[in-house]
Design a protein around this motif. Structure first.
Motif, PDB file in Angstrom:
ATOM      1  N   ASP A  67     -21.115  23.288  -9.830  1.00  0.00           N
ATOM      2  CA  ASP A  67     -21.923  22.770  -8.656  1.00  0.00           C
ATOM      3  C   ASP A  67     -23.431  23.196  -8.774  1.00  0.00           C
ATOM      4  OD1 ASP A  67     -20.075  21.124  -7.836  1.00  0.00           O
ATOM      5  OD2 ASP A  67     -19.148  22.233  -6.296  1.00  0.00           O
ATOM      6  N   MET A  68     -23.490  24.574  -9.045  1.00  0.00           N
ATOM      7  CA  MET A  68     -24.816  25.272  -9.093  1.00  0.00           C
ATOM      8  C   MET A  68     -25.719  24.505  -9.927  1.00  0.00           C
ATOM      9  SD  MET A  68     -26.440  27.404  -7.526  1.00  0.00           S
ATOM     10  CE  MET A  68     -25.681  28.959  -6.887  1.00  0.00           C
ATOM     11  N   SER A  71     -26.184  20.320  -9.227  1.00  0.00           N
ATOM     12  CA  SER A  71     -26.843  19.833  -7.917  1.00  0.00           C
ATOM     13  C   SER A  71     -28.387  19.916  -8.121  1.00  0.00           C
ATOM     14  CB  SER A  71     -26.638  20.820  -6.991  1.00  0.00           C
ATOM     15  OG  SER A  71     -27.176  22.149  -7.290  1.00  0.00           O
ATOM     16  N   GLN A  75     -32.106  17.306  -7.294  1.00  0.00           N
ATOM     17  CA  GLN A  75     -33.234  18.035  -6.744  1.00  0.00           C
ATOM     18  C   GLN A  75     -34.819  17.518  -7.297  1.00  0.00           C
ATOM     19  OE1 GLN A  75     -32.244  22.078  -5.905  1.00  0.00           O
ATOM     20  NE2 GLN A  75     -34.357  22.849  -5.568  1.00  0.00           N
ATOM     21  N   THR A  96     -32.821  19.187   0.329  1.00  0.00           N
ATOM     22  CA  THR A  96     -31.702  19.260  -0.543  1.00  0.00           C
ATOM     23  C   THR A  96     -30.607  18.972   0.607  1.00  0.00           C
ATOM     24  OG1 THR A  96     -31.204  21.463   0.101  1.00  0.00           O
ATOM     25  CG2 THR A  96     -32.498  21.005  -1.972  1.00  0.00           C
ATOM     26  N   PRO A  98     -27.881  21.049   1.584  1.00  0.00           N
ATOM     27  CA  PRO A  98     -28.138  22.274   2.447  1.00  0.00           C
ATOM     28  C   PRO A  98     -29.119  22.106   3.404  1.00  0.00           C
ATOM     29  CG  PRO A  98     -27.411  22.883   0.215  1.00  0.00           C
ATOM     30  CD  PRO A  98     -27.906  21.259   0.123  1.00  0.00           C
ATOM     31  N   GLN A 137     -24.424  16.131  -2.788  1.00  0.00           N
ATOM     32  CA  GLN A 137     -24.629  17.581  -2.483  1.00  0.00           C
ATOM     33  C   GLN A 137     -24.474  17.995  -1.416  1.00  0.00           C
ATOM     34  OE1 GLN A 137     -28.685  19.513  -2.896  1.00  0.00           O
ATOM     35  NE2 GLN A 137     -28.123  18.555  -4.693  1.00  0.00           N
ATOM     36  N   ILE A 139     -23.317  21.990   1.206  1.00  0.00           N
ATOM     37  CA  ILE A 139     -23.094  23.339   1.374  1.00  0.00           C
ATOM     38  C   ILE A 139     -21.767  23.561   2.228  1.00  0.00           C
ATOM     39  CG2 ILE A 139     -24.330  23.662   3.540  1.00  0.00           C
ATOM     40  CD1 ILE A 139     -25.544  26.252   1.686  1.00  0.00           C
ATOM     41  N   GLU A 144     -21.836  28.026   0.101  1.00  0.00           N
ATOM     42  CA  GLU A 144     -21.779  27.935  -1.263  1.00  0.00           C
ATOM     43  C   GLU A 144     -22.392  26.139  -1.763  1.00  0.00           C
ATOM     44  OE1 GLU A 144     -21.812  30.192  -3.588  1.00  0.00           O
ATOM     45  OE2 GLU A 144     -20.067  31.603  -2.978  1.00  0.00           O
ATOM     46  N   ILE A 145     -23.042  26.045  -2.467  1.00  0.00           N
ATOM     47  CA  ILE A 145     -23.445  24.761  -2.871  1.00  0.00           C
ATOM     48  C   ILE A 145     -22.210  23.993  -3.686  1.00  0.00           C
ATOM     49  CG2 ILE A 145     -24.833  23.180  -4.519  1.00  0.00           C
ATOM     50  CD1 ILE A 145     -27.023  25.317  -4.196  1.00  0.00           C
ATOM     51  N   THR A 146     -22.042  22.759  -3.173  1.00  0.00           N
ATOM     52  CA  THR A 146     -20.890  21.884  -3.501  1.00  0.00           C
ATOM     53  C   THR A 146     -21.395  20.711  -3.903  1.00  0.00           C
ATOM     54  OG1 THR A 146     -20.616  21.259  -1.338  1.00  0.00           O
ATOM     55  CG2 THR A 146     -19.348  22.956  -1.899  1.00  0.00           C
ATOM     56  N   THR A 147     -20.637  20.077  -4.725  1.00  0.00           N
ATOM     57  CA  THR A 147     -20.813  18.590  -5.024  1.00  0.00           C
ATOM     58  C   THR A 147     -19.396  17.586  -4.660  1.00  0.00           C
ATOM     59  OG1 THR A 147     -20.388  18.414  -7.507  1.00  0.00           O
ATOM     60  CG2 THR A 147     -22.725  19.003  -7.038  1.00  0.00           C
TER      61      THR A 147
END
Ligand code: ADP
Ligand code: ASP
Ligand code: MG
Length: 411
Positions: A67-68, A71, A75, A96, A98, A137, A139, A144-147
């Motif tokens: 996901d990191m 994403s 961006q 973004t 988040p 995406q 958070i 934590e960043i998610t998709t």
């Protein structure tokens, strides 16, 4: 003045020239006085490339790191589009997921949106800016960043539209609407001016990738006015996804869809006692495996039966691991699986009152020499699992499209 959410897909923002075209289209709306929130995808090919890169360093990367990585694609697009808008004098800001306050659960690579915070949205819209948000995406509560899963930018757009009660949600893509079958497979598909949420949900879930299934689910629950239209020919009207009301008559068959991202699992000699099936599917659910097309055979010798079902291809080995781990405790027999299969489906709201539709589908497939391995039906769809080899799947789609005269819809 209307509040409009738009979404532009990967091909629509695939080059810097295309991004400038998208900026021009957005400017057209702001000049008319509308407020806009625009969700964008990664440029076409970017997400695939990132997945390939991950595979070069680790054949089983963690969901968090995937996901990191994934994403980042979106961006790039948000910043380029905000710059392109700035250049033509349209005030805009990129955010973004988040930053936009899109809170999701923590199911990495297939997260679901829990809520969307409105404070940043309100602030930027009140400042007269177009908000450009990264699709796909969010958070999690753990920060934590998610998709949201492949194709998930559609869901970002519709979820925002539902949450802020937008007047309209427009999905701009590389086709000018929803057709009776994938125009890349069928030569003469018909464009649908309207389609119901229910039919669209089935088509999307059964493989028509023009809309992410969960975006249609959200649109249906919240009654979001949704349209699918072309980013290349922006003057063309697209397809409106609507509630049943207002439609004069339901077509018996509205569309054909195929899904090669499917695999089947069979469990033999499952003891015929209450609670066994519940346990198997509960465990699969806890492991986040989406199960579809469950078929249980008749009981043999009053003792055992067989259960087969389909799962998305990329969940196959995970699902088999889960089932293997239950074998001793539950005492079932052999577990077999196959990923050389595809699902082929016909969808139509009028099917329920038209006998013989399923029979016609089976006859059509048999005339093409295509064997049916599994069948499942609902009020508005019939799906069959067939072998995926050679041009079997495309042949099935084209012959069903012909058999149900779908090239003649609206003509
Ligand atoms: P985007 O990148 O804009 O999200 P997608 O590739 O996800 O676009 O979805 C658009 C594609 O969906 C089309 O190019 C088309 O090949 C495919 N598609 C599949 N089934 C259908 C259908 N019934 N109607 C229209 N397009 C379809
Ligand atoms: N970029 C993501 C994908 O390719 C999400 C999307 O395009 O909707 O799947
Ligand atoms: Mg898409």
């Amino acid at each position: 003045m209307a509040l409009i959410v738009q979404k532009y897909g990967g091909t629509s923002v695939g080059t810097t020239e295309r991004i400038r075209k998208v900026a021009d289209n957005i400017a057209k709306f702001t000049k008319q006085g509308h407020q806009l929130i625009v969700a964008v995808s990664a440029q076409s090919g970017t997400t695939d490339n990132l997945i390939k890169l991950a595979g070069e360093v680790n054949d089983n990367p963690s969901g968090r790191e995937m996901d990191m990585l994934l994403s980042t694609g979106e961006q790039i697009t948000i910043a380029l589009l905000a710059m392109a808008l700035d250049k033509i004098g349209v005030p805009a800001i990129s955010l973004t997921g988040p930053q936009m306050g899109i809170l999701t659960d923590n199911a990495h690579t297939k997260a679901r949106i829990l809520s969307i915070d409105h404070s940043r949205i309100k602030k930027e819209l009140n400042a007269g800016k177009v908000i450009i948000v990264a699709g796909f995406q969010g958070i999690s509560e753990e920060n934590e960043i998610t998709t949201l899963g492949r194709g998930g930018s559609d869901t970002t757009a519709v979820a925002i539209a539902a949450s802020i009660k937008a007047d309209l949600c427009e999905i701009y893509t590389d086709v000018d609407g929803v057709y009776t079958a994938d125009p890349r497979i069928v030569k003469n598909p018909s464009k649908l001016n309207v389609i119901t949420y229910d039919e669209m949900l089935e088509l999307a879930s059964l493989g028509a990738k023009v809309l992410h299934p969960r975006s249609v689910e959200v649109a249906k629950i919240h009654n979001v006015p949704l349209s699918v239209r072309s980013s290349f020919e922006t003057e063309k009207e697209g397809t409106f996804v609507v509630n049943k009301e207002g439609l004069e008559k339901n077509l018996v068959v509205t569309g054909v869809a195929s899904d090669k991202n499917t695999a089947k699992i069979g469990i033999f000699d499952v003891p015929d006692t209450p609670g066994i099936a519940a346990k198997i599917f509960e465990r699969l659910g806890q492991a986040n495996v989406n199960v579809d097309m469950i078929i249980q055979s008749a009981t043999r010798n009053k003792k055992v039966n067989d259960i087969s079902f389909t799962v998305p291809k990329n969940d196959l080995y995970h699902a088999v691991d889960v089932i293997d781990s239950l074998q001793e405790e539950m005492g079932f027999g052999e577990v077999v699986c196959a990923d050389d299969v595809a699902k082929i489906s016909i969808v139509g709201a009028g099917m329920v009152s038209s006998p013989g539709v399923a029979a016609k589908m089976f006859t059509t497939l048999s005339n093409e020499g295509i064997n049916i391995e599994m069948i499942s039906t609902s009020e508005i769809k019939v799906s069959c699992v067939i072998k995926n080899y050679g041009d079997n799947v495309n042949k099935a789609v084209c012959s069903l499209h012909d058999a149900f005269d779908l090239d003649k819809i609206g003509k």
